[in-house]
Motif scaffolding. Sequence first.
Motif, mmCIF file in Angstrom:
data_model
loop_
_atom_site.group_PDB
_atom_site.id
_atom_site.type_symbol
_atom_site.label_atom_id
_atom_site.label_comp_id
_atom_site.label_asym_id
_atom_site.label_seq_id
_atom_site.Cartn_x
_atom_site.Cartn_y
_atom_site.Cartn_z
ATOM 1 N N THR A 1 -5.146 8.124 0.623
ATOM 2 C CA THR A 1 -4.195 8.800 -0.269
ATOM 3 C C THR A 1 -4.876 9.895 -1.071
ATOM 4 O OG1 THR A 1 -2.916 6.749 -0.397
ATOM 5 C CG2 THR A 1 -2.453 8.429 -2.063
ATOM 6 N N LYS B 1 4.992 10.376 -6.465
ATOM 7 C CA LYS B 1 5.177 9.014 -5.977
ATOM 8 C C LYS B 1 3.825 8.400 -5.600
ATOM 9 C CE LYS B 1 7.722 8.432 -2.262
ATOM 10 N NZ LYS B 1 8.904 8.248 -1.374
ATOM 11 N N ALA B 2 2.936 9.203 -5.033
ATOM 12 C CA ALA B 2 1.606 8.715 -4.684
ATOM 13 C C ALA B 2 0.819 8.324 -5.933
ATOM 14 C CB ALA B 2 0.851 9.781 -3.891
ATOM 15 N N GLN C 1 -2.071 0.203 -8.448
ATOM 16 C CA GLN C 1 -3.242 -0.445 -7.859
ATOM 17 C C GLN C 1 -4.305 -0.793 -8.891
ATOM 18 O OE1 GLN C 1 -2.669 -1.084 -4.554
ATOM 19 N NE2 GLN C 1 -0.801 0.023 -5.162
ATOM 20 N N GLN D 1 10.078 -0.069 3.578
ATOM 21 C CA GLN D 1 9.219 0.662 4.490
ATOM 22 C C GLN D 1 9.707 0.542 5.925
ATOM 23 O OE1 GLN D 1 6.719 2.756 4.054
ATOM 24 N NE2 GLN D 1 6.438 2.995 6.267
ATOM 25 N N MET E 1 10.781 5.722 -5.598
ATOM 26 C CA MET E 1 10.841 4.315 -5.229
ATOM 27 C C MET E 1 12.109 3.676 -5.794
ATOM 28 S SD MET E 1 8.382 3.429 -3.313
ATOM 29 C CE MET E 1 8.505 1.648 -3.501
ATOM 30 N N SER F 1 6.042 3.487 -0.016
ATOM 31 C CA SER F 1 5.453 3.123 -1.303
ATOM 32 C C SER F 1 4.783 4.296 -1.990
ATOM 33 C CB SER F 1 4.424 2.008 -1.104
ATOM 34 O OG SER F 1 3.358 2.460 -0.276
ATOM 35 N N GLY F 2 4.479 5.371 -1.233
ATOM 36 C CA GLY F 2 3.816 6.538 -1.792
ATOM 37 C C GLY F 2 2.407 6.748 -1.294
ATOM 38 N N CYS F 3 1.811 5.776 -0.597
ATOM 39 C CA CYS F 3 0.425 5.890 -0.148
ATOM 40 C C CYS F 3 0.355 6.421 1.277
ATOM 41 C CB CYS F 3 -0.269 4.536 -0.236
ATOM 42 S SG CYS F 3 0.282 3.350 1.028
ATOM 43 N N SER G 1 2.120 7.311 -8.750
ATOM 44 C CA SER G 1 2.713 6.054 -9.215
ATOM 45 C C SER G 1 2.124 4.876 -8.442
ATOM 46 C CB SER G 1 4.235 6.091 -9.033
ATOM 47 O OG SER G 1 4.817 7.061 -9.860
ATOM 48 N N TRP G 2 1.913 5.067 -7.152
ATOM 49 C CA TRP G 2 1.295 4.006 -6.348
ATOM 50 C C TRP G 2 -0.136 3.741 -6.824
ATOM 51 C CZ3 TRP G 2 -3.024 4.057 -3.165
ATOM 52 C CH2 TRP G 2 -3.214 2.926 -2.367
ATOM 53 N N GLU H 1 -6.441 2.405 1.865
ATOM 54 C CA GLU H 1 -5.281 3.225 1.517
ATOM 55 C C GLU H 1 -5.599 4.145 0.343
ATOM 56 O OE1 GLU H 1 -2.299 0.285 0.839
ATOM 57 O OE2 GLU H 1 -1.703 0.184 2.946
#
Length: 759
Positions: free
Chosen positions: A676, A700-701, A708, A349, A325, A644-646, A703-704, A672
């Motif tokens: 994910t 990255k996912a 959250q 995005q 990101m 964003s990774g999701c 990190s997303w 999401e």
Amino acid sequence: MVNCCGLLTSNKEPVPLKSIEVQLEVRDHVATVVSTLNYENKEDKPLEAVFVFPLPGDAAVCHFSATIGQTQIVAEVKEKQQAREEYDDALSSGQQAFLLEESEQSPDIFSLSVGSLPPGESASIRLEYVTELAVQADDGLRFCLPAVLNPRYEPQGRKPSQLNVSVQVTSVPASLVPYSLSFSARVSSPRPVSKVESSCSLDPLQYLNTEQTQATVKLAAGHKFDRDVELLIYYKDAHQPTAVVEAGQASAKPGTLMGDPVVMLSLYPEFPQSVMSSVSSCGEFVFLMDRSGSMGSRMNNSESHQTRISSARDTLLLLLKSLPMGCYFNIYSFGSSYEHIFPVWSTSQETMEEALKKVEVMDANLGGTEILEATQTYLQPALHSQPLFVFTDGEVSNTKDVINLVKKNSGSHRCFSFGIGEGSSSALINGLAKEGGGHAQFITGTDRMQPKVMQSLRFALQPAVVDISVTWDLPKGVSVTALSPPITTLFQGQRSLIYAQLTGQSSDAAEGCVTVKYSLAGHPSQNQLHFSLKPEEDTGLTVHRLGARTLIRSLEMEEREHRGQQDGGVKEKVVELSVQSGVSSSFTAFIAVNKGNNEPIRGPLVRRDVPIPSECFSNTMNATIIKQPSRDPLLQLVSLQKASGCWVLDPALAAALGKTSEEVEKPKPASEVWATILALIWLHGFKMDAKEEWELLAMKAVSWFRAQNAVFSHSVSSANDFLKLFCLFFSTMCGRVCGSWKYTVRLCGAERCPGALSF
């Protein structure tokens, strides 16, 4: 009337080259290659046979001889124009002569001329070279015997005087090459040989000792000369720093390069983990895609494999999805013309989606390969070091001009280059990475491009190492002269080679030490290697020749950079060093004349150009219409990840998971987080063998997820039940690796459970 017996080209002309025999000897990570080319003139006129063929771009050609009957003629290295004149004079006087010269534009192309071969006469040409073996993403050492030489594209408007007119390539489809190839290899190392793999069929590996440190292997019977021969050699504990001190040549004068010992150091720098885990990985990436017509060819001869452009598209998709990101990027493509996707850098995005749509429809439809002009446009000064990823099949003739341009801009761009398909120029691909401070990869045969490119992305995400210096600690009376150019690039765990000449006397028990110092993210670091100064005697001067080759290439680059500004002093140094070491250069050639003939060969010479295999023989200028295989499910899932990774729960995700929309939505409400989790568990459950391809986007996912602040342990359990996999828990999220959150996945409670995984 032409006697059409024997071997014929596609034009029904006799071919005097009957067969090629290649013997490879690998010692640790250095290879010596001996090729024997067997010629026979079955025509009724004397022949001149001209064979233009590829060699590895970093090879040091060190021996050339010809055997006619019981007579062997060993060639000498001479200044190129002098060698050409001696060759012409010999032919005009009816003598047999042999000339081997390197292309002035690309050091991976050689021309061999066999002159005045009488009717009914046979000749064997022996060619020997040494080369380093590159380290691959999976720690294998790669050796490639180039068999395919694709026609090199000539840039528009280039003046004829700039060309090396003596080099002319005659190409035929690989399946029609009218001579045979036999190949065998012997491998030896201080460490056990784990395995040897190849893109071609091999006979089983044969070990020569119980320690398994020596082995032999050869091509299986029935091999067709229709592709490059690539070997991947694997040792146990390959990442060990080593030093080889080679004794000088007994007949050479002490104080000269060939008369003194030469040391070759193989270093594998290890960066402090505390520094690596604290560095941000945000950056600005430039992706440069070759869309010339030759990129429409298949990766190999199999109908089931992708085209080069298709493989490059898939890889670019994976790269974009794996960028951390906050990274900016832009994509440029080139052929006879060039274009870019965005007028400015992009990261959102929306721009990611726009880029992916345009990448999806990229085709090999931009004509020729005008890489020099395109690179001049993209290589603009930058405030920060920008990683430049170049995807090309490398079919250009102005190799040295392109490399020189990249070197001039190496202060603001690190170049990571990828040679795609058979016949790509090793000189171009390796030269771009070496002079651009990056890393080179080759993707041929059945290779998956993605693991190799992801290794380069990890290198690009590593912090730039600056203030690199090499210091020596040697006994009194021993001095050192560097043969390698200064080190400008270091990557974690990646090999760096250093060559140096040692002058002076020391005892057999004496030791030396080399220290590589550098700064990483503002932190001073260093790595050391202690080594014995006792020379190894039985090495065949391999290290000396590789050291000479390294120095020759550096001097050639210096001469090219300052052409027109000097009085030729650098060229004279190259010629002197090439003659002294017996190693080829762009300013010298090997010349052998059979002066023992009593009777001159009479009659006009008939020229026969020996054909070379070409993957792109049918059309290198226009895109080819080829049916593509279905898309890899992994890449299908990757394509659906958001910037964003999701992932988003939609029919496309359900299809990638092999489910229907109703099945995916039934266990949990659409969200999401749920989507994910499903994607990550699918990756761990079905694609662990390709983990190196997707682990950055998985980070990255995670990190997303962290952003959250969601509680998802129940969702993980539901996802495992739904996908009928094993019990998977995200047990920790801590630290930072390359700017992404490190996490641990624990797998348990099922027969497929491989234990705990941390990445």
